[in-house]
Design a protein around this motif. Structure first.
Motif, short mmCIF file in Angstrom:
data_model
loop_
_atom_site.label_atom_id
_atom_site.label_comp_id
_atom_site.label_asym_id
_atom_site.label_seq_id
_atom_site.Cartn_x
_atom_site.Cartn_y
_atom_site.Cartn_z
N ARG A 128 0.77 -1.19 -0.15
CA ARG A 128 -0.07 -0.39 -0.22
C ARG A 128 0.73 0.79 0.34
NH1 ARG A 128 -5.73 -0.18 0.08
NH2 ARG A 128 -5.86 -2.96 1.13
N ARG A 129 2.43 1.23 0.26
CA ARG A 129 2.57 2.53 -0.44
C ARG A 129 2.87 2.90 -1.53
NH1 ARG A 129 8.26 -0.33 2.21
NH2 ARG A 129 7.86 -1.83 0.68
N PHE A 130 2.84 2.11 -2.24
CA PHE A 130 2.76 2.46 -3.81
C PHE A 130 2.24 1.28 -4.24
CE2 PHE A 130 7.38 1.24 -3.20
CZ PHE A 130 7.63 0.74 -4.18
N PHE A 131 1.64 2.01 -6.05
CA PHE A 131 0.83 0.81 -6.92
C PHE A 131 2.15 -0.12 -8.15
CE2 PHE A 131 -1.13 -1.04 -9.95
CZ PHE A 131 -2.38 -2.21 -9.70
N VAL A 132 2.23 -1.43 -7.84
CA VAL A 132 3.29 -1.46 -9.64
C VAL A 132 2.45 -1.73 -10.37
CG1 VAL A 132 5.51 -2.29 -9.88
CG2 VAL A 132 5.30 -1.61 -7.70
N TYR A 133 2.98 -1.45 -11.40
CA TYR A 133 2.58 -2.13 -13.02
C TYR A 133 3.35 -2.28 -14.09
CZ TYR A 133 -0.78 -3.05 -17.30
OH TYR A 133 -1.76 -3.40 -17.67
N PRO A 134 3.61 -3.40 -14.05
CA PRO A 134 4.57 -3.77 -15.73
C PRO A 134 4.48 -2.90 -17.40
CG PRO A 134 3.79 -5.69 -14.90
CD PRO A 134 2.59 -4.75 -13.74
N LEU A 135 4.44 -2.18 -17.60
CA LEU A 135 4.48 -2.11 -19.04
C LEU A 135 5.69 -3.29 -20.05
CD1 LEU A 135 5.27 1.88 -17.87
CD2 LEU A 135 2.58 0.59 -17.88
N LYS A 136 5.03 -2.30 -20.89
CA LYS A 136 5.64 -3.15 -22.20
C LYS A 136 7.58 -2.50 -22.39
CE LYS A 136 2.00 -1.88 -25.46
NZ LYS A 136 1.80 -1.61 -26.64
N ASP A 137 8.23 -4.07 -22.78
CA ASP A 137 9.72 -3.70 -22.88
C ASP A 137 10.51 -3.26 -21.36
OD1 ASP A 137 9.18 -3.08 -26.13
OD2 ASP A 137 9.20 -0.65 -25.42
N ASN A 138 9.92 -4.16 -20.42
CA ASN A 138 9.91 -4.42 -19.18
C ASN A 138 9.87 -2.87 -18.36
OD1 ASN A 138 10.76 -7.70 -19.48
ND2 ASN A 138 12.24 -7.28 -21.23
N SER A 139 8.95 -2.02 -18.77
CA SER A 139 9.65 -1.09 -17.84
C SER A 139 8.31 -0.51 -16.77
CB SER A 139 9.05 0.31 -18.91
OG SER A 139 10.15 0.28 -20.20
N ILE A 158 1.42 9.48 -11.11
CA ILE A 158 2.37 8.37 -11.85
C ILE A 158 3.57 8.93 -12.72
CG2 ILE A 158 1.68 6.49 -13.68
CD1 ILE A 158 -0.71 7.03 -12.93
N VAL A 159 4.63 7.13 -11.98
CA VAL A 159 6.16 7.82 -12.57
C VAL A 159 6.39 7.16 -13.28
CG1 VAL A 159 8.57 7.79 -12.11
CG2 VAL A 159 6.69 9.56 -10.83
N CYS A 160 6.49 6.99 -14.16
CA CYS A 160 7.37 4.87 -15.23
C CYS A 160 8.70 5.48 -15.28
CB CYS A 160 7.16 5.45 -16.81
SG CYS A 160 5.34 5.66 -17.21
N VAL A 161 9.36 3.97 -14.99
CA VAL A 161 10.54 3.39 -15.07
C VAL A 161 10.80 2.95 -16.42
CG1 VAL A 161 11.29 4.64 -12.49
CG2 VAL A 161 10.33 1.97 -12.89
N GLN A 162 12.13 3.08 -17.27
CA GLN A 162 12.93 3.05 -18.12
C GLN A 162 13.91 2.62 -18.39
OE1 GLN A 162 11.64 4.30 -22.07
NE2 GLN A 162 10.63 2.62 -23.02
N GLU A 163 14.74 1.45 -18.18
CA GLU A 163 16.55 1.56 -18.58
C GLU A 163 17.00 2.41 -16.78
OE1 GLU A 163 17.98 -0.61 -19.89
OE2 GLU A 163 16.74 -0.71 -20.94
N ASN A 164 17.60 3.83 -18.21
CA ASN A 164 17.96 4.52 -16.80
C ASN A 164 17.27 6.14 -16.08
OD1 ASN A 164 19.97 3.04 -15.62
ND2 ASN A 164 21.55 3.15 -17.45
#
Length: 224
Positions: A128-139, A158-164
């Motif tokens: 419940r600290r934050f929610f995680v959802y997997p996106l395309k291309d392993n993001s 909402i923040v998306c993380v991708q590579e660096n």
């Protein structure tokens, strides 16, 4: 003939529903996540960050999350410490995301974020600290619930993380009324306004709720 008309009506309904949904972000030709400005509103910083000096923080939480491919990210939340903030709302006021020891995203919000409420109707919020959802291309997409104030809507971030890289893709006034799973989809039922009542004894609001839906499916996020 009647069956054809019904089928045509159903197909049109699906087409209109699809058109009503808008992608929260897109990908460029290199596969990089690109945010859309209409889904990002400024953070409410109260009196403004320039009114506060020498801010110090204490860590509220630290969690590791990973993509399908095994890429690891560290997500940390920090709470303002001192300067009269001990009793202020918000479980944390700074989000920091790191990969391989390097900071890839940081955001301050004086009003802060909270853990997703325990009474939130949902069977999908494991942490419940934050929610995680997997996106395309392993993001990954990380959802943070804004502080609920009596007179204004909280901000869903909402923040998306991708590579660096970490990219802010969504920050809008939104109560999270419910999180529900429908097959392979997850729907965030949002309310963008605060309901108002004539007095404390009123059971019916004087204004209708403004409802929206964030749909998470096929590694993408849609808004309508």
């Amino acid at each position: 003939m009647k069956r054809l008309v019904v089928l045509f009506f159903i197909l049109c309904s699906f087409e209109l529903y699809a058109k009503a949904q808008t992608m929260v972000f897109t990908y460029d030709e290199k596969g990089n996540i690109v945010s859309c400005s209409k889904f990002i509103e400024p953070f409410d910083q109260g009196l403004g960050l320039d009114k506060y000096t020498n801010l110090t923080y204490r860590k509220a939480f630290s969690a590791d999350v990973s993509t399908v491919s095994g890429a690891m990210y560290k997500v940390e939340g920090f709470r303002l410490d001192g300067y009269g903030w001990e009793g202020e709302p918000g479980d944390y006021h700074l989000i920091r995301i790191e990969k391989d020891g390097n900071e890839i995203f940081e955001q301050i919000c004086i009003l802060g974020w909270i853990y997703f409420p325990d009474d939130l109707p949902s069977s999908n919020v494991a942490d419940r600290r934050f929610f995680v959802y997997p996106l395309k291309d392993n993001s990954l997409a990380l959802f943070f619930c804004g502080t609920i104030m009596s007179s204004q809507s909280p901000q869903l971030t909402i923040v998306c993380v991708q590579e660096n890289k970490g990219t802010l893709v969504f920050n809008k006034p939104s109560y999270v009324n419910k999180i529900e799973k429908d097959g392979d989809e997850i729907n965030f039922i949002l309310q963008s306004n605060t309901l108002e009542y004539l007095d404390i004894n009123s059971s019916e609001p004087i204004n209708p709720p403004e409802l929206h839906t964030l749909t998470l499916k096929d590694g993408m996020i849609y808004y309508k």
